[in-house]
Design an enzyme around this catalytic site. Structure first.
Site, PDB file in Angstrom:
ATOM      1  N   ALA A  10       0.803  -1.227   0.000  1.00 34.80           N
ATOM      2  CA  ALA A  10       0.000   0.000   0.000  1.00 34.80           C
ATOM      3  C   ALA A  10       0.834   1.274   0.000  1.00 34.80           C
ATOM      4  O   ALA A  10       0.296   2.369  -0.107  1.00 34.80           O
ATOM      5  CB  ALA A  10      -0.954  -0.007   1.189  1.00 34.80           C
ATOM      6  N   ARG A  15       8.750   7.991  -4.761  1.00 35.14           N
ATOM      7  CA  ARG A  15      10.067   8.230  -5.342  1.00 35.14           C
ATOM      8  C   ARG A  15      10.256   7.635  -6.736  1.00 35.14           C
ATOM      9  O   ARG A  15      11.285   7.829  -7.367  1.00 35.14           O
ATOM     10  CB  ARG A  15      11.147   7.703  -4.384  1.00 35.14           C
TER      11      ARG A  15
END
Ligand code: UD1
Ligand code: CA
Length: 449
Positions: A10, A15
């Site tokens: 989840a 990034r």
């Protein structure tokens, strides 16, 4: 004993800087999460539960019923993530095997070791640890003088002394389910505003329960993918594994670092793969072939003793002793029988070429069926598309198609017929006849009619 995997997936994956959820980024042709899914279900023998967050629709669509899903919304940490599986798993399993969606290199054997250790242990859980030089954000495993595990300290909270610890938390655990759900209730919110799964160590220790840690000998299996740089590192590791396995089984590679073979591919002995070659999907390649350099083969079947150089093959079937390229393109439904020669700049789509048929230079065959021993002259084209529909071309055995022939489909060239150079064939040519010109006319009637 029932072992159910729970895969944590989840996390936001910010990034990656991507519209695509992190766990769906492809790694040698499969979504990242598929590897964790395969390893966990192989190790446990049960369908995993995947904890997903926002944008879970696409993940469900991609993975279908390979796993069960629970949604964690909002994402309040790894402890909170695992808690979401309680409604599905309470009283439904003996052990809970927890792994991470973003660790694609974990092998089933390593997870099995974790499970075995927990099965032979009366404490509430066993965790996997690793030791590496570059800890890259991992939690540190704190042990007492006697070596018993006391806590996991997250990097952000660690003291200088704790930061120097080399043993790291892999974030893979095997829990006794009876203990797990109650213990998760006791995890408190961290200063970071998250419920840390790692707090379960201290909770167990407080109750005088022993937590076991299995130190892996394969730390490379625990590369976590948080950025596209990590993803590329994972590709390299996986590529090395796949290529080594193939070489061990009898496949040669001149430069394995430049050869990208996806996990579903099968290749027979004494096939030589030359540099810069990509073999993808469900491709099956037989023995004694020469493949590459600079070749891409996807979802295709190749027999034995073929040579395929500088070419692209997709959904194609190639039988034995066929040579293709340089610079040819076999598209969906191309089927080359034994001993076919397909030279340079040939394109074949949805067409079959019979045994020993030759097409040496600059030609296109689409929606065509060719017999055996046919010669396709340079520059031949099946005009298979009239702007609205596709039409088929039939070429009999031993037909000689002159250079630069246009075959305006639907059209048929009978056995042993010929066309003259530059002819535009708009009507069927009888067996044995020669047709020439624009539009082509038969100038030599069949002998035996
Ligand atoms: C975690 C461990 C750390 C360990 C490291 C290994 C904790 C508190 N820390 O840290 O000790 O060394 O993994 O990589 O557990 N996830 C959710 N929901 C959430 C947060 C995370 O499902 O709310 C999932 C992520 O998608 C991921 C996994 O849990 O698959 C681990 O999360 P991540 O944020 O990478 O944990 P780390 O902070 O790296
Ligand atoms: Ca991580």
């Amino acid at each position: 004993m029932k072992i159910t995997p729970v895969i944590l997936a989840a996390g936001k994956g910010t990034r990656m800087n991507s519209k695509l959820p992190k766990v769906l980024h492809p790694l040698l042709g499969k979504p990242l999460v598929q590897y964790a899914l395969d390893a966990a279900s192989t190790a446990a023998g049960e369908k995993p539960v995947l904890v997903v967050g926002h944008e879970s629709e696409l993940i469900r669509e991609t993975l279908g019923d390979q796993c069960r899903y629970v949604v964690q919304e909002p994402q309040l940490g790894t402890g909170h993530a695992l808690k979401q599986a309680e409604s599905l798993l309470r009283d439904q399993t003996d052990l809970v095997l927890v792994t991470n969606a973003d660790m694609p290199l974990i092998r089933p054997g390593t997870l099995q070791k974790l499970v075995k250790t927990q099965q032979g242990h009366d404490g509430p859980f066993t965790m996997l640890t690793l030791s590496v030089d570059d800890p890259r954000g991992f939690g540190r495993v704190i042990r007492d003088q006697g070596g018993s595990v006391l806590a996991i300290v997250e990097e952000k909270q660690a003291t200088e002394e704790q930061l120097a610890v080399k043993e790291l938390n892999a974030s893979m655990y095997c829990f006794s389910a009876d203990w797990l759900w109650g213990a998760l209730e006791r995890v408190e919110l961290s200063p970071q505003g998250e419920y840390y799964l790692t707090d379960l160590v201290e909770i167990a220790v407080k109750d005088n329960q022993k937590v076991k840690a299995v130190l892996t000998e394969q730390p490379a299996e625990l590369i976590g993918v948080n950025t596209r740089v990590h993803l590329a590192e994972a590709v390299k590791v996986l590529q090395g594994r796949i290529n080594e396995e193939l070489m061990t089984s009898g496949v040669s590679m001149v430069d394995p670092g430049s050869v990208y073979i996806e996990p579903g591919v099968k290749i027979g002995r004494d096939t030589l793969i030359l540099p810069h070659t990509h073999i993808q999907g469900e491709t099956v390649i037989g023995e004694g072939n020469l493949v590459g350099p600079n070749t891409m083969i996807r979802n295709s079947v190749i027999g034995n003793d073929c040579e395929i150089q500088f070419s692209v093959l997709e959904q194609a079937t190639v039988e034995d002793r066929v040579d293709v390229g340089p610079f040819s393109h076999l598209r969906s439904g191309a089927h080359l029988a034994d001993d076919v020669h397909l030279g340079n700049f040939g394109e074949v789509k949805n067409s079959s070429l019979g045994k020993g048929t030759k097409m040496g230079h600059f030609s296109y065959l689409g929606d065509a069926v060719l017999g055996e021993g046919v010669n396709i002259g340079a520059g031949t084209i099946t005009c298979n598309y009239d702007g609205k529909e596709k039409h088929s071309t039939r070429i009999g055995d031993r037909v000689f198609v002159g250079s630069d022939t246009m075959l305006v489909a639907p059209v048929e060239l009978g056995n042993d017929s010929r066309t003259g150079a530059g002819s535009v064939v708009t009507k069927d040519v009888s067996p044995g006849a020669l047709a020439v010109g624009v539009p082509a006319r038969e100038i030599k009637k069949p002998q035996n009619k």
